[in-house]
Design a protein around this motif. Structure first.
Motif, PDB file in Angstrom:
ATOM      1  N   GLY A 108       0.270   6.708 -12.335  1.00 60.30           N
ATOM      2  CA  GLY A 108       1.683   7.322 -13.900  1.00 60.30           C
ATOM      3  C   GLY A 108       2.767   7.278 -13.274  1.00 60.30           C
ATOM      4  N   LEU A 109       3.698   7.385 -12.405  1.00 59.80           N
ATOM      5  CA  LEU A 109       4.637   7.643 -11.770  1.00 59.80           C
ATOM      6  C   LEU A 109       4.714   6.366 -11.464  1.00 59.80           C
ATOM      7  N   GLY A 110       5.080   5.181 -11.959  1.00 59.62           N
ATOM      8  CA  GLY A 110       5.260   3.714 -12.031  1.00 59.62           C
ATOM      9  C   GLY A 110       5.401   2.833 -10.943  1.00 59.62           C
ATOM     10  N   TYR A 111       4.402   3.521  -9.845  1.00 61.26           N
ATOM     11  CA  TYR A 111       4.178   1.959  -8.686  1.00 61.26           C
ATOM     12  C   TYR A 111       3.631   1.318  -9.372  1.00 61.26           C
ATOM     13  N   ASP A 112       4.004  -0.276  -8.599  1.00 67.06           N
ATOM     14  CA  ASP A 112       3.283  -0.993  -8.846  1.00 67.06           C
ATOM     15  C   ASP A 112       1.935  -1.520  -8.549  1.00 67.06           C
ATOM     16  N   GLU A 113       0.978  -2.486  -8.803  1.00 65.93           N
ATOM     17  CA  GLU A 113      -0.978  -2.630  -8.299  1.00 65.93           C
ATOM     18  C   GLU A 113      -0.435  -2.719  -7.069  1.00 65.93           C
ATOM     19  N   SER A 114       0.587  -3.168  -6.312  1.00 69.38           N
ATOM     20  CA  SER A 114      -0.005  -4.149  -5.133  1.00 69.38           C
ATOM     21  C   SER A 114       1.016  -3.140  -3.661  1.00 69.38           C
ATOM     22  N   HIS A 115       1.872  -2.424  -4.522  1.00 66.67           N
ATOM     23  CA  HIS A 115       1.946  -0.949  -3.805  1.00 66.67           C
ATOM     24  C   HIS A 115       1.004  -0.223  -3.354  1.00 66.67           C
ATOM     25  N   ILE A 116       0.403   0.480  -4.506  1.00 71.99           N
ATOM     26  CA  ILE A 116      -0.514   0.851  -4.420  1.00 71.99           C
ATOM     27  C   ILE A 116      -1.294   0.763  -3.818  1.00 71.99           C
ATOM     28  N   ALA A 117      -2.022  -0.654  -3.491  1.00 77.41           N
ATOM     29  CA  ALA A 117      -3.307  -1.349  -2.994  1.00 77.41           C
ATOM     30  C   ALA A 117      -2.892  -0.920  -1.359  1.00 77.41           C
ATOM     31  N   ASP A 118      -1.827  -1.257  -1.145  1.00 78.61           N
ATOM     32  CA  ASP A 118      -0.907  -0.565   0.389  1.00 78.61           C
ATOM     33  C   ASP A 118      -1.075   0.091   0.591  1.00 78.61           C
ATOM     34  N   VAL A 119      -0.558   1.436  -0.148  1.00 83.93           N
ATOM     35  CA  VAL A 119      -1.070   2.590   0.254  1.00 83.93           C
ATOM     36  C   VAL A 119      -2.678   3.375   0.722  1.00 83.93           C
ATOM     37  N   ALA A 120      -3.153   2.406  -0.305  1.00 90.01           N
ATOM     38  CA  ALA A 120      -4.504   3.377  -0.578  1.00 90.01           C
ATOM     39  C   ALA A 120      -5.384   3.018   1.366  1.00 90.01           C
ATOM     40  N   GLU A 121      -4.831   0.700   1.253  1.00 89.24           N
ATOM     41  CA  GLU A 121      -5.431   0.918   2.011  1.00 89.24           C
ATOM     42  C   GLU A 121      -5.468   1.341   3.339  1.00 89.24           C
ATOM     43  N   THR A 122      -3.796   1.910   3.964  1.00 86.40           N
ATOM     44  CA  THR A 122      -3.721   2.480   5.032  1.00 86.40           C
ATOM     45  C   THR A 122      -3.985   4.384   5.318  1.00 86.40           C
ATOM     46  N   ILE A 123      -4.592   3.978   4.063  1.00 81.59           N
ATOM     47  CA  ILE A 123      -5.776   5.608   4.442  1.00 81.59           C
ATOM     48  C   ILE A 123      -6.729   5.456   4.711  1.00 81.59           C
ATOM     49  N   ARG A 124      -7.291   4.766   3.678  1.00 77.80           N
ATOM     50  CA  ARG A 124      -8.578   4.619   4.533  1.00 77.80           C
ATOM     51  C   ARG A 124      -8.471   4.038   6.262  1.00 77.80           C
ATOM     52  N   GLU A 125      -7.308   3.494   6.530  1.00 72.40           N
ATOM     53  CA  GLU A 125      -7.713   2.683   7.634  1.00 72.40           C
ATOM     54  C   GLU A 125      -7.436   4.059   9.037  1.00 72.40           C
ATOM     55  N   ARG A 126      -6.743   5.229   8.427  1.00 74.90           N
ATOM     56  CA  ARG A 126      -6.116   6.614   9.265  1.00 74.90           C
ATOM     57  C   ARG A 126      -7.486   6.808   8.741  1.00 74.90           C
ATOM     58  N   GLU A 127      -8.283   7.300   7.882  1.00 75.75           N
ATOM     59  CA  GLU A 127      -9.179   7.636   7.825  1.00 75.75           C
ATOM     60  C   GLU A 127     -10.206   7.555   8.875  1.00 75.75           C
ATOM     61  N   ALA A 128     -10.805   6.063   8.978  1.00 80.96           N
ATOM     62  CA  ALA A 128     -11.367   5.716   9.236  1.00 80.96           C
ATOM     63  C   ALA A 128     -11.602   5.459  11.348  1.00 80.96           C
ATOM     64  N   ALA A 129      -9.895   5.614  11.397  1.00 82.94           N
ATOM     65  CA  ALA A 129      -9.499   5.589  12.767  1.00 82.94           C
ATOM     66  C   ALA A 129      -9.793   7.426  12.765  1.00 82.94           C
ATOM     67  N   ARG A 130      -9.419   8.499  11.869  1.00 82.92           N
ATOM     68  CA  ARG A 130     -10.125   9.469  12.768  1.00 82.92           C
ATOM     69  C   ARG A 130     -11.638  10.187  12.876  1.00 82.92           C
TER      70      ARG A 130
END
Length: 604
Positions: free
Chosen positions: A535-557
């Motif tokens: 909704g803030l105008g970010y492209d899909e590939s960047h959003i996917a990268d952000v989501a991947e990073t957050i999932r990695e960090r959560e799994a690591a925690r």
């Protein structure tokens, strides 16, 4: 000399604030709530305790503004259409409760030897429940906006209205010498109606234009001053008409409930409301005459027990008559089986009119105060009663069933999960311990059996031994833990998928060896966050990268917490395969596998 007086006043203010700041956290910590904390602090610093204050009535007079502001905030939530929708509860349920309880309490007074007029005043004063106490308890429980809470608010409104005719009746039934000094009842009623009409007219045609003008001045302090002016001005108008100040503030709130300034007004009033409401309870505690309590303890004890029990019985009976379920009726009886602040006004008027003497007034006042202090305790005691057994005669109970999937819990989470399974023609046996949920599911075409998943015999009857998959979708963490422990103990080979409550619950479930778990809000929050970036105008590939990073960090925690700190995020990253996995869920799965492997190696 003036400086000494000002210093003494400042010292009293410091003592008041200090007593509340010290007592309330302590009493809330031990589970007794803030109301009892304020009352106990008031008794301690009042004229019958440490003697730091000698005139509690002066504090009560100022602190009543807390109740006034509380009712104003409630009025802001009550749009006229909503208030009109509660007319049956206000003038039906509320009037029925006041009349029924007033009659019962009056008969109690006559039975113990009070003259009929004194028995009527004593009983009707106790009928007027403490709005401040009940609203504070409802707010702490988060029940103010619930249907049952709204019915209680409706009854409180009717009781606030009842003080007007009751004061008039006190004048009429008092000795002739006292009634002669008062103006005729018809004139009092006319003045009261005129004040109400003036307040309604001001709310309809003056308040909104005034706030629009003030908002244009861009002065926050002026808006706060205007909010206080509206509350106190409406309270003063009602007091001039012989009505309740709280009722005037409530009407003002209702008039502004559809204004675009409603939320701003509520934010401006909130700090004053909380402080003054606390002072009100402090003042009530100071008013408890310990001398009368000691000398007439047997009369006071009998009055407290008798009045509270009889009033509770009356409230419960009226609630059931108006088709409230047993749980709601008991809760209402526990909350409202007390006297209230308007009893002090009625008893004082009756004393001035010669209906009751000073000693009786002191005993009745102590009775009301103690009943207010006992109310949080009765509410807590109600929680200790066993839950009433639901009527399940019309429900099917799981017995000798077999299906590929056994689902335990059929709430919002379970219903969505079941749709995936049923859409593929997979047999599902669903059980739930909420009888109302089972009936509701049947209305929408779902076959759900009544049963408690924490019981071994119910699980066997539901076919757990034949199920390929057991899905636990219960919404209470404690129930989920009991079910998982039971299944892992008795059916260790069952494939177990579990709905988790939060991160800590996830860690516990993984330690118990469930085959799959997911936090109830995890994926929805992920989707919501990704959509927010979109909704803030970010492209899909960047959003996917952000989501991947957050999932990695959560799994690591989670992996680090599972290992008790024996492994680090770097250890987990080193277990990943070198080839890139762009798709977030695939990478998260690989990271989870790597985390489990790292955890196992650390344990060795």
């Amino acid at each position: 000399m003036a400086a000494e007086v000002q210093g003494a006043d400042l010292a009293q203010i410091v003592v008041l604030l200090g007593a509340g700041v010290v007592a309330v956290p302590i009493f809330k910590r031990i589970g007794l709530g803030s109301v009892i904390g304020y009352l106990a602090a008031g008794v301690a610093i009042g004229p019958f305790g440490l003697g730091l204050f000698t005139d509690p009535q002066a504090i009560l007079h100022v602190a009543e503004l807390g109740v006034v502001m509380f009712l104003f905030v409630i009025g802001l939530e009550m749009r006229p259409s909503r208030l009109w929708g509660l007319r049956r509860e206000i003038f039906g349920l509320g009037l029925a409760q006041v009349v029924a309880c007033g009659t019962l309490l009056t008969l109690i007074g006559i039975a113990v030897g009070l003259p009929p007029a004194a028995a009527f005043v004593a009983g009707m004063g106790f009928v007027l429940t403490s709005t401040a106490t009940v609203m504070q308890l409802l707010e702490e429980r988060g029940d103010t906006a619930s249907p049952s809470g709204q019915r209680i608010v409706s009854i409180l409104l009717l009781e606030d209205l009842a003080i007007v005719p009751l004061l008039a009746i006190v004048v009429l039934i008092g000795p002739a010498t006292s009634s002669d000094a008062h103006q005729p009842f018809w004139l009092s009623a006319l003045i009261a109606l005129g004040c109400v009409a003036a307040l309604v007219a001001a709310g309809r045609w003056l308040l909104n234009p005034m706030f629009r003008i003030l908002a244009g001045a861009n002065a926050r302090e002026v808006m706060t001053g205007a909010a206080l002016l509206v509350v106190l001005g409406s309270a003063l108008a009602m007091q001039f008409g012989g009505l309740s100040m709280a009722m005037g503030a409530f009407l003002a709130g209702v008039m502004l409930s559809e204004s675009s300034f409603r939320h701003q007004l509520e934010a401006d009033i909130e700090p004053f409301r909380g402080i003054l409401l606390g002072l009100f309870f402090l003042g009530v505690g100071m008013s408890l005459d310990l001398g009368v309590l000691v000398s007439d303890w047997h009369h006071i004890l009998a009055a407290v027990v008798g009045y509270m029990v009889v009033k509770a019985i009356g409230i419960f009976g009226i609630a059931r008559l108006f088709r409230a379920n047993r749980k709601e009726a008991l809760s209402r009886a526990a909350l409202m089986a007390q006297g209230g602040e308007f009893a002090f006004v009625l008893y004082a008027a009756a004393t001035s009119a010669g209906i009751i003497d000073g000693r009786t007034n002191a005993i009745l006042t102590a009775t009301v105060i103690i009943s207010m202090a006992l109310t949080p305790l009765t509410v807590m005691a109600l929680k200790l009663l066993p839950e009433p057994k639901p009527n399940v005669d019309d429900l099917d109970v799981a017995d000798g069933l077999e299906a590929r999937v056994l689902m335990i819990g059929f709430g919002r989470f379970g219903q969505i999960t079941a749709q995936f399974l049923l859409s593929e023609g997979i047999d599902v046996t669903a059980i739930d311990s909420d009888a109302d949920m089972v009936r509701s599911a049947a209305r929408f075409g779902f076959k759900v059996y009544y049963g408690d998943g924490t019981r071994l015999d119910v699980l066997r009857a539901a076919g757990i031994e034949h199920a390929d998959l057991v899905v636990v979708c219960t919404d209470k963490r404690e129930a989920t833990d009991l079910i998982v422990e039971l299944i892992r103990s008795e059916f260790p080979l069952s494939k177990l998928y579990v709905r988790s409550y939060d991160r800590q619950h996830t860690l516990k479930l993984r330690q118990q060896g469930v085959d799959f778990e997911i936090r109830e809000t995890y994926e929805s929050a992920f989707t919501f966050g990704m959509k927010s970036l979109e909704g803030l105008g970010y492209d899909e590939s960047h959003i996917a990268d952000v989501a991947e990073t957050i999932r990695e960090r959560e799994a690591a925690r989670l992996a680090i917490q599972m290992s008790g700190g024996k492994i680090s995020y770097t250890d987990i990253q080193g277990k990943l395969k070198p080839e890139p996995l762009v798709e977030p869920k695939r990478r998260a799965k690989a990271l989870n596998e790597a985390a489990e492997k790292a955890t196992a190696e650390a344990a060795e």
